[in-house]
Design a protein around this motif. Sequence first.
Motif, mmCIF file in Angstrom:
data_model
loop_
_atom_site.group_PDB
_atom_site.id
_atom_site.type_symbol
_atom_site.label_atom_id
_atom_site.label_comp_id
_atom_site.label_asym_id
_atom_site.label_seq_id
_atom_site.Cartn_x
_atom_site.Cartn_y
_atom_site.Cartn_z
ATOM 1 N N ALA A 17 12.417 1.191 7.114
ATOM 2 C CA ALA A 17 12.633 -0.116 7.722
ATOM 3 C C ALA A 17 13.698 -0.074 8.814
ATOM 4 N N GLU A 18 14.565 0.939 8.752
ATOM 5 C CA GLU A 18 15.699 1.003 9.675
ATOM 6 C C GLU A 18 15.392 1.738 10.974
ATOM 7 N N VAL A 19 14.287 2.477 11.011
ATOM 8 C CA VAL A 19 14.005 3.299 12.189
ATOM 9 C C VAL A 19 12.833 2.710 12.966
ATOM 10 N N GLU A 20 12.751 3.076 14.229
ATOM 11 C CA GLU A 20 11.702 2.553 15.096
ATOM 12 C C GLU A 20 10.456 3.434 14.983
ATOM 13 N N LEU A 21 9.509 2.988 14.181
ATOM 14 C CA LEU A 21 8.250 3.698 13.986
ATOM 15 C C LEU A 21 7.110 2.810 14.473
ATOM 16 N N LEU A 22 6.099 3.431 15.064
ATOM 17 C CA LEU A 22 4.940 2.653 15.509
ATOM 18 C C LEU A 22 4.187 2.083 14.318
ATOM 19 N N GLY A 23 4.071 2.874 13.271
ATOM 20 C CA GLY A 23 3.323 2.419 12.114
ATOM 21 C C GLY A 23 3.616 3.261 10.896
ATOM 22 N N VAL A 24 3.429 2.655 9.736
ATOM 23 C CA VAL A 24 3.571 3.340 8.457
ATOM 24 C C VAL A 24 2.326 3.040 7.636
ATOM 25 N N ASP A 25 1.664 4.085 7.166
ATOM 26 C CA ASP A 25 0.506 3.914 6.285
ATOM 27 C C ASP A 25 0.876 4.434 4.907
ATOM 28 N N ILE A 26 0.699 3.600 3.901
ATOM 29 C CA ILE A 26 0.979 3.983 2.520
ATOM 30 C C ILE A 26 -0.328 4.435 1.892
ATOM 31 N N SER A 27 -0.392 5.709 1.531
ATOM 32 C CA SER A 27 -1.631 6.262 0.987
ATOM 33 C C SER A 27 -1.314 7.014 -0.298
ATOM 34 N N GLY A 28 -2.229 7.878 -0.727
ATOM 35 C CA GLY A 28 -2.012 8.490 -2.023
ATOM 36 C C GLY A 28 -2.566 9.894 -2.108
ATOM 37 N N GLY A 29 -2.973 10.227 -3.320
ATOM 38 C CA GLY A 29 -3.096 9.416 -4.529
ATOM 39 C C GLY A 29 -3.737 8.043 -4.267
ATOM 40 N N GLY A 48 10.763 -5.192 10.931
ATOM 41 C CA GLY A 48 10.343 -5.719 12.220
ATOM 42 C C GLY A 48 9.919 -4.702 13.246
ATOM 43 N N ARG A 49 9.867 -3.420 12.861
ATOM 44 C CA ARG A 49 9.565 -2.390 13.847
ATOM 45 C C ARG A 49 8.227 -1.697 13.617
ATOM 46 N N SER A 50 7.650 -1.837 12.445
ATOM 47 C CA SER A 50 6.482 -1.038 12.099
ATOM 48 C C SER A 50 5.299 -1.904 11.706
ATOM 49 N N VAL A 51 4.121 -1.464 12.125
ATOM 50 C CA VAL A 51 2.877 -1.983 11.568
ATOM 51 C C VAL A 51 2.650 -1.264 10.242
ATOM 52 N N VAL A 52 2.356 -2.010 9.194
ATOM 53 C CA VAL A 52 2.227 -1.421 7.860
ATOM 54 C C VAL A 52 0.790 -1.584 7.377
ATOM 55 N N SER A 53 0.215 -0.480 6.939
ATOM 56 C CA SER A 53 -1.143 -0.479 6.399
ATOM 57 C C SER A 53 -1.154 0.295 5.088
ATOM 58 N N VAL A 54 -2.264 0.167 4.372
ATOM 59 C CA VAL A 54 -2.478 0.902 3.135
ATOM 60 C C VAL A 54 -3.848 1.552 3.201
ATOM 61 N N THR A 55 -3.936 2.802 2.764
ATOM 62 C CA THR A 55 -5.214 3.485 2.627
ATOM 63 C C THR A 55 -5.526 3.615 1.141
ATOM 64 N N THR A 56 -6.703 3.159 0.738
ATOM 65 C CA THR A 56 -7.039 3.073 -0.681
ATOM 66 C C THR A 56 -8.484 3.473 -0.927
ATOM 67 N N ASN A 57 -8.782 3.838 -2.174
ATOM 68 C CA ASN A 57 -10.180 4.060 -2.538
ATOM 69 C C ASN A 57 -10.892 2.752 -2.871
ATOM 70 N N GLY A 58 -10.131 1.646 -2.886
ATOM 71 C CA GLY A 58 -10.716 0.326 -3.078
ATOM 72 C C GLY A 58 -10.943 -0.088 -4.511
ATOM 73 N N TRP A 59 -10.645 0.789 -5.463
ATOM 74 C CA TRP A 59 -10.987 0.513 -6.857
ATOM 75 C C TRP A 59 -10.312 -0.763 -7.374
ATOM 76 N N HIS A 60 -9.045 -0.991 -6.974
ATOM 77 C CA HIS A 60 -8.291 -2.154 -7.447
ATOM 78 C C HIS A 60 -8.086 -3.203 -6.352
ATOM 79 N N LEU A 61 -8.815 -3.075 -5.259
ATOM 80 C CA LEU A 61 -8.550 -3.928 -4.104
ATOM 81 C C LEU A 61 -8.931 -5.382 -4.338
ATOM 82 N N ALA A 62 -10.053 -5.640 -4.984
ATOM 83 C CA ALA A 62 -10.467 -7.022 -5.209
ATOM 84 C C ALA A 62 -9.394 -7.787 -5.979
ATOM 85 N N ARG A 63 -8.791 -7.115 -6.944
ATOM 86 C CA ARG A 63 -7.763 -7.763 -7.776
ATOM 87 C C ARG A 63 -6.476 -8.025 -7.005
ATOM 88 N N ARG A 64 -6.126 -7.109 -6.079
ATOM 89 C CA ARG A 64 -4.823 -7.187 -5.433
ATOM 90 C C ARG A 64 -4.858 -7.741 -4.013
#
Length: 232
Positions: A17-29, A48-64
Amino acid sequence: MPELSAMERHRIAGVLAEVELLGVDISGGEPLLLRDLTTLASTIRDGGRSVVSVTTNGWHLARRAPELARCLDAIRISLDGPDPARHDAIRGAGSFARATDGIRAAVAEGIPVQIQTVLMHRTAETLQDLVDLAHGIGANGFTALQMLPIGASAALSTEMLTDEQARRVFAALRVPPGLRVRLRTRDAAGNFTVIRADGRVWRNTISALSIGGLHPLRGATDLILTSRDGTA
């Protein structure tokens, strides 16, 4: 590998959150298994500096999906085939239904959705069907990722297409109106930085064929890496 504690995950989110990044993708696992996922994403995004996305297999996506809509700029769902027979052969029985239910839920919540697939010999013939599925289900975009022979993927190196072969496959696609499509070639995949589940950070070499700079992430300066081929 051992995964970080919740306290350490939040520490790293604070660093990002403190550094200037274009984007952060949270994936896994599978990141949707993290109960604190929305808090982590919000911490990074609220910097306020990063676009945040998540990469998922979708298994729990409907719930969350409802809670994710409040803290994500986009969500990526990985599909390995355009129907249950082909997708579930890789991901397990019921995976296709869970993923597509999740995509519909995310679309309904207004989250920009991108479907992505790893491009290799066995999946090239299904690419058009996947593009049509993405359009029909309401996704904003579709991305084909050239396979990188790093980690577990190294065992599938005979499945790799050259970037030129991948471009020819992609050029033959019929793209429905309104759907953004993208091919990430191997030569465009170098020099991105990965933070592992154990808190160590590394960078792809410029050729995207290996990694370099593996070390613990203690602070923002540890994100400044030099890969084995000398690039910073």
